[in-house]
Scaffold this motif. Structure first.
Motif, PDB file in Angstrom:
ATOM      1  N   PHE A 184      46.182  13.687 -13.877  1.00  0.00           N
ATOM      2  CA  PHE A 184      45.846  14.741 -14.812  1.00  0.00           C
ATOM      3  C   PHE A 184      44.687  15.589 -14.294  1.00  0.00           C
ATOM      4  O   PHE A 184      44.760  16.799 -14.260  1.00  0.00           O
ATOM      5  N   PHE A 185      43.592  14.906 -13.910  1.00  0.00           N
ATOM      6  CA  PHE A 185      42.409  15.650 -13.475  1.00  0.00           C
ATOM      7  C   PHE A 185      42.677  16.432 -12.200  1.00  0.00           C
ATOM      8  O   PHE A 185      42.222  17.554 -12.048  1.00  0.00           O
ATOM      9  N   SER A 186      43.421  15.830 -11.300  1.00  0.00           N
ATOM     10  CA  SER A 186      43.742  16.506 -10.049  1.00  0.00           C
ATOM     11  C   SER A 186      44.555  17.773 -10.312  1.00  0.00           C
ATOM     12  O   SER A 186      44.313  18.817  -9.705  1.00  0.00           O
ATOM     13  N   THR A 187      45.506  17.702 -11.220  1.00  0.00           N
ATOM     14  CA  THR A 187      46.336  18.857 -11.570  1.00  0.00           C
ATOM     15  C   THR A 187      45.525  19.928 -12.290  1.00  0.00           C
ATOM     16  O   THR A 187      45.685  21.119 -12.056  1.00  0.00           O
ATOM     17  N   ARG A 188      44.638  19.506 -13.140  1.00  0.00           N
ATOM     18  CA  ARG A 188      43.861  20.429 -13.972  1.00  0.00           C
ATOM     19  C   ARG A 188      42.658  21.026 -13.232  1.00  0.00           C
ATOM     20  O   ARG A 188      42.100  22.040 -13.654  1.00  0.00           O
ATOM     21  N   TYR A 189      42.265  20.418 -12.129  1.00  0.00           N
ATOM     22  CA  TYR A 189      41.063  20.806 -11.382  1.00  0.00           C
ATOM     23  C   TYR A 189      41.048  22.293 -11.067  1.00  0.00           C
ATOM     24  O   TYR A 189      41.952  22.832 -10.461  1.00  0.00           O
ATOM     25  N   GLU A 190      40.023  22.990 -11.501  1.00  0.00           N
ATOM     26  CA  GLU A 190      39.774  24.418 -11.315  1.00  0.00           C
ATOM     27  C   GLU A 190      40.851  25.321 -11.917  1.00  0.00           C
ATOM     28  O   GLU A 190      40.976  26.482 -11.557  1.00  0.00           O
ATOM     29  N   ARG A 191      41.653  24.820 -12.839  1.00  0.00           N
ATOM     30  CA  ARG A 191      42.662  25.648 -13.494  1.00  0.00           C
ATOM     31  C   ARG A 191      42.344  25.884 -14.958  1.00  0.00           C
ATOM     32  O   ARG A 191      42.952  26.731 -15.594  1.00  0.00           O
ATOM     33  N   GLY A 192      41.443  25.098 -15.501  1.00  0.00           N
ATOM     34  CA  GLY A 192      41.090  25.256 -16.902  1.00  0.00           C
ATOM     35  C   GLY A 192      39.950  24.329 -17.264  1.00  0.00           C
ATOM     36  O   GLY A 192      39.480  23.555 -16.447  1.00  0.00           O
ATOM     37  N   SER A 193      39.538  24.428 -18.483  1.00  0.00           N
ATOM     38  CA  SER A 193      38.413  23.623 -18.963  1.00  0.00           C
ATOM     39  C   SER A 193      38.855  22.241 -19.410  1.00  0.00           C
ATOM     40  O   SER A 193      39.972  22.058 -19.885  1.00  0.00           O
ATOM     41  N   ILE A 194      37.958  21.293 -19.244  1.00  0.00           N
ATOM     42  CA  ILE A 194      38.167  19.928 -19.723  1.00  0.00           C
ATOM     43  C   ILE A 194      36.869  19.504 -20.398  1.00  0.00           C
ATOM     44  O   ILE A 194      35.789  19.710 -19.853  1.00  0.00           O
ATOM     45  N   ILE A 195      36.970  18.933 -21.571  1.00  0.00           N
ATOM     46  CA  ILE A 195      35.801  18.382 -22.247  1.00  0.00           C
ATOM     47  C   ILE A 195      35.955  16.866 -22.255  1.00  0.00           C
ATOM     48  O   ILE A 195      36.979  16.337 -22.684  1.00  0.00           O
ATOM     49  N   ILE A 196      34.929  16.200 -21.767  1.00  0.00           N
ATOM     50  CA  ILE A 196      34.936  14.736 -21.707  1.00  0.00           C
ATOM     51  C   ILE A 196      33.682  14.237 -22.395  1.00  0.00           C
ATOM     52  O   ILE A 196      32.585  14.736 -22.133  1.00  0.00           O
ATOM     53  N   THR A 197      33.838  13.275 -23.260  1.00  0.00           N
ATOM     54  CA  THR A 197      32.674  12.629 -23.864  1.00  0.00           C
ATOM     55  C   THR A 197      32.722  11.152 -23.507  1.00  0.00           C
ATOM     56  O   THR A 197      33.793  10.562 -23.399  1.00  0.00           O
ATOM     57  N   SER A 198      31.557  10.575 -23.297  1.00  0.00           N
ATOM     58  CA  SER A 198      31.489   9.165 -22.936  1.00  0.00           C
ATOM     59  C   SER A 198      30.128   8.617 -23.334  1.00  0.00           C
ATOM     60  O   SER A 198      29.128   9.323 -23.313  1.00  0.00           O
ATOM     61  N   ASN A 199      30.112   7.362 -23.669  1.00  0.00           N
ATOM     62  CA  ASN A 199      28.840   6.708 -23.945  1.00  0.00           C
ATOM     63  C   ASN A 199      28.380   5.903 -22.729  1.00  0.00           C
ATOM     64  O   ASN A 199      27.444   5.130 -22.816  1.00  0.00           O
ATOM     65  N   ARG A 200      29.049   6.086 -21.600  1.00  0.00           N
ATOM     66  CA  ARG A 200      28.681   5.390 -20.360  1.00  0.00           C
ATOM     67  C   ARG A 200      28.084   6.374 -19.365  1.00  0.00           C
ATOM     68  O   ARG A 200      28.535   7.504 -19.250  1.00  0.00           O
TER      69      ARG A 200
END
Length: 61
Positions: free
Chosen positions: A1-17
């Motif tokens: 997923f990330f490889s396909t989406r890389y530099e093509r659009g925005s991604i929001i990720i939240t993590s407590n780590r």
């Protein structure tokens, strides 16, 4: 997923780590490093520290 989406659009990720602990989730140091490299490239990282909003709501009831 990330490889396909890389530099093509925005991604929001939240993590407590912290990033240093992501390998505990993905169980592969090289793949985790590659993922973090792509995720953090041109990223806006907003560290959120402080008391939990949900925990605060629990105490006020």
């Amino acid at each position: 997923f990330f490889s396909t989406r890389y530099e093509r659009g925005s991604i929001i990720i939240t993590s407590n780590r912290e990033f240093s602990r992501w390998v505990e989730v993905f169980h592969d140091e090289q793949m985790t490093a590659a993922l973090l490299d792509r995720v953090t490239h041109k990223a806006h990282i907003i560290p959120m520290n402080g008391e939990s909003y949900r925990l605060k709501e629990t105490y006020s009831k």
